[in-house]
Design an enzyme around this catalytic site. Structure first.
Site, PDB file in Angstrom:
ATOM      1  CG  HIS A 108      -1.653  -1.049   1.661  1.00  0.00           C
ATOM      2  ND1 HIS A 108      -1.145  -2.161   2.273  1.00  0.00           N
ATOM      3  CD2 HIS A 108      -2.984  -1.256   1.575  1.00  0.00           C
ATOM      4  CE1 HIS A 108      -2.127  -3.015   2.523  1.00  0.00           C
ATOM      5  NE2 HIS A 108      -3.251  -2.497   2.117  1.00  0.00           N
TER       6      HIS A 108
ATOM      7  CG  ASP B 145       2.046  -0.997   3.251  1.00  0.00           C
ATOM      8  OD1 ASP B 145       1.364  -0.641   4.226  1.00  0.00           O
ATOM      9  OD2 ASP B 145       1.650  -1.793   2.364  1.00  0.00           O
TER      10      ASP B 145
ATOM     11  CD  GLU C 151      -6.759 -11.960   3.597  1.00  0.00           C
ATOM     12  OE1 GLU C 151      -6.440 -10.907   3.028  1.00  0.00           O
ATOM     13  OE2 GLU C 151      -6.819 -12.093   4.828  1.00  0.00           O
TER      14      GLU C 151
HETATM   15  C1  XLS Z   1      -7.156  -6.550   5.052  1.00  0.00           C
HETATM   16  C2  XLS Z   1      -6.787  -6.825   3.667  1.00  0.00           C
HETATM   17  C3  XLS Z   1      -5.743  -5.887   3.074  1.00  0.00           C
HETATM   18  C4  XLS Z   1      -5.713  -5.996   1.577  1.00  0.00           C
HETATM   19  C5  XLS Z   1      -4.959  -4.896   0.904  1.00  0.00           C
HETATM   20  O1  XLS Z   1      -7.810  -7.333   5.694  1.00  0.00           O
HETATM   21  O2  XLS Z   1      -6.408  -8.160   3.574  1.00  0.00           O
HETATM   22  O3  XLS Z   1      -4.495  -6.123   3.633  1.00  0.00           O
HETATM   23  O4  XLS Z   1      -5.185  -7.210   1.131  1.00  0.00           O
HETATM   24  O5  XLS Z   1      -5.476  -3.653   1.208  1.00  0.00           O
HETATM   25 CA    CA Z   2      -5.637  -9.286   1.858  1.00  0.00          CA
HETATM   26 CA    CA Z   3      -6.747 -10.152   6.080  1.00  0.00          CA
END
Ligand code: XLS
Ligand code: CA
Ligand code: CA
Length: 439
Positions: free
Chosen positions: A99, A102, A266
């Site tokens: 990001h 970061d 994810e």
């Molecule tokens: C948060 C998310 C974040 C995204 C990117 O829970 O996983 O890290 O992957 O903004």
């Molecule tokens: Ca993520």
């Molecule tokens: Ca996460």
């Protein structure tokens, strides 16, 4: 100068090895189903968890011990760039992801923030050129700063919408500059706490407006990255708009955005939504939007996003099965370790050991999934289970030859009671165990 002098270059030593700083399954050049492991997996390191997170939790301060701890914010950012490329090199990981927040400290104004970003982006670019490492994706952090208290694209405050647009614009330019292969939209605080004070219709329209502007701007500047939306059901908001793959698909369809976005699935977000990782991957795959994955795992005893390194072989095997079945595999996407070491794993070495564990777990899962496919294990089971749709009345139904009326006539004409067959799930799970432990 090395930032991780105690960590050697990690080599593949194979199954029997007890060397913690060695791969037991990830052998980058090993060919599995016609592609190398490196091509299948396209691993990425997540900048935020690896170089920024310090182990802070709601009850305690940071625990991580890093050589850059005492530096000023901008110097810290510079050293983290060096740490990133040393870690990628030693782990033989080809990609990274970040990001804006970061990589560079936020300034007092937007212009100042952009200036800080430019300084670091120049450094990242130099390192990318000298090491050959690449940016899997970048994104904008539209959730940490207090201005995003009510969301970003879905904020009740139009000033925040405008600021968010400016930030996304900048990050699309950064993505182009660094040759990012993807750009991620995770809906940070795009959601709500209560309908009592929320104009859900306007918020969703605004979210779509922002995404459309991003599509248009990328086109304008010739940034060809694959755009990814990352679903998550809750946290930080009670109800996140991009709840899961199916909800996100419905949103993209409604606003005519389906052709411009794929999904970044994810694992921990899938389980938070009450699904398995493989469920979300299957939904994405069947709809042609499986773009990339954030590899991690949650804890079944905890109801929040723990972002642990993936070590559950059932999950990595079934995830890799979906990816192998996806047309073109993971494609332009990759396996991004959106995972953080536990608070008690505070030494630099843990950053490496955690990635080795995750990479080996995915390589193991890849081999097991390939075996499932080569031996026609799951496909064979499914084919047999649905055999009734390949002949007789089933084949006619699938061919669209029937109506409720004609099927009533058919059912009335059957003399024998219907007989079903056992699904044999216990036996299937035993077979899966055999495959996973055998590769
Ligand atoms: C948060 C998310 C974040 C995204 C990117 O829970 O996983 O890290 O992957 O903004
Ligand atoms: Ca993520
Ligand atoms: Ca996460």
């Amino acid at each position: 100068m090395s930032l991780f002098p105690n960590v050697p270059k990690i080599q593949y030593e194979g199954r029997g090895s007890r060397n913690p700083f060695a791969f037991k399954h990830y052998n980058a050049q090993e060919v599995v189903l016609g592609k190398t492991m490196e091509q299948h997996l396209r691993f990425a390191v997540a900048y935020w968890h690896t170089f920024n997170a310090n182990g802070t939790d709601p009850f305690g301060a940071g625990t991580a011990v890093r050589s850059w701890d005492s530096l000023s914010p901008l110097d810290k950012s510079k050293v983290r760039v060096e740490a990133n490329f040393e870690l990628l090199e030693k782990l033989n990981v080809p990609f990274y992801a970040f990001h804006d927040a970061d990589i560079a400290p936020e300034g007092a104004t937007l212009a100042e923030t952009n200036k800080n970003i430019d300084v670091i982006v120049a450094k990242l670019k130099e390192f990318q050129q000298s090491t050959g490492k690449k940016l899997l994706w970048n994104t904008a952090n539209l959730f940490t700063n207090p201005r995003y208290v009510h969301g970003a694209s879905t904020s009740s405050n139009a000033e925040v919408f405008a600021y968010s647009a400016a930030t996304i614009k900048k990050m699309l330019e950064v993505g182009k500059e660094l040759g990012a292969e993807n750009y991620v939209f995770w809906g940070g605080r795009e959601g709500y706490e209560s309908l009592l004070n929320t104009d859900m219709g306007l918020e969703l329209d605004n979210l779509a407006r922002m995404l459309r502007m991003a599509v248009d701007y990328a086109k304008e500047i010739g940034f060809g990255a694959q755009f990814l939306i990352e679903p998550k059901p809750k946290e930080p908001t009670k109800h996140q708009y991009d709840f899961d793959a199916a909800t996100t698909l419905a949103f993209l369809h409604k606003y005519g955005l389906k052709d411009h976005f794929k999904l970044n699935i994810e694992a921990n977000h899938a389980t938070l939504a009450g699904h398995t990782f493989e469920h979300e991957l299957r939904v994405a795959r069947l709809n042609g939007v499986l773009g990339s994955i954030d590899a991690n795992q949650g804890d079944y005893l905890l109801g929040w996003d723990t972002d642990e390194f993936p070590t559950d072989l059932y999950s990595t095997t079934l995830a890799m099965f979906e990816i192998l079945k996806n047309e073109g595999g993971i494609g332009k996407g990759g396996v991004n370790f959106d995972a953080k070491v536990r608070r008690a794993s505070f030494e630099d070495e843990d950053l490496f050991l955690a990635h080795i564990a995750g990479m080996d777990s995915f390589a193991h899962g890849l081999k097991a999934a390939a075996k499932l496919i080569e031996d026609n294990v799951l496909d064979g089971i499914v084919e047999e289970r649905y055999a009734s749709y390949r002949e007789g009345i089933g084949a006619e139904i699938v061919a669209g030859k029937h109506t409720l009326k004609s099927l009533e006539a058919y059912a009335l004409g059957q003399q024998q009671p219907i007989r079903n067959r056992s699904a044999r799930l216990e036996q299937i799970r035993q077979t899966l165990n055999e495959v996973i432990t055998g590769v």
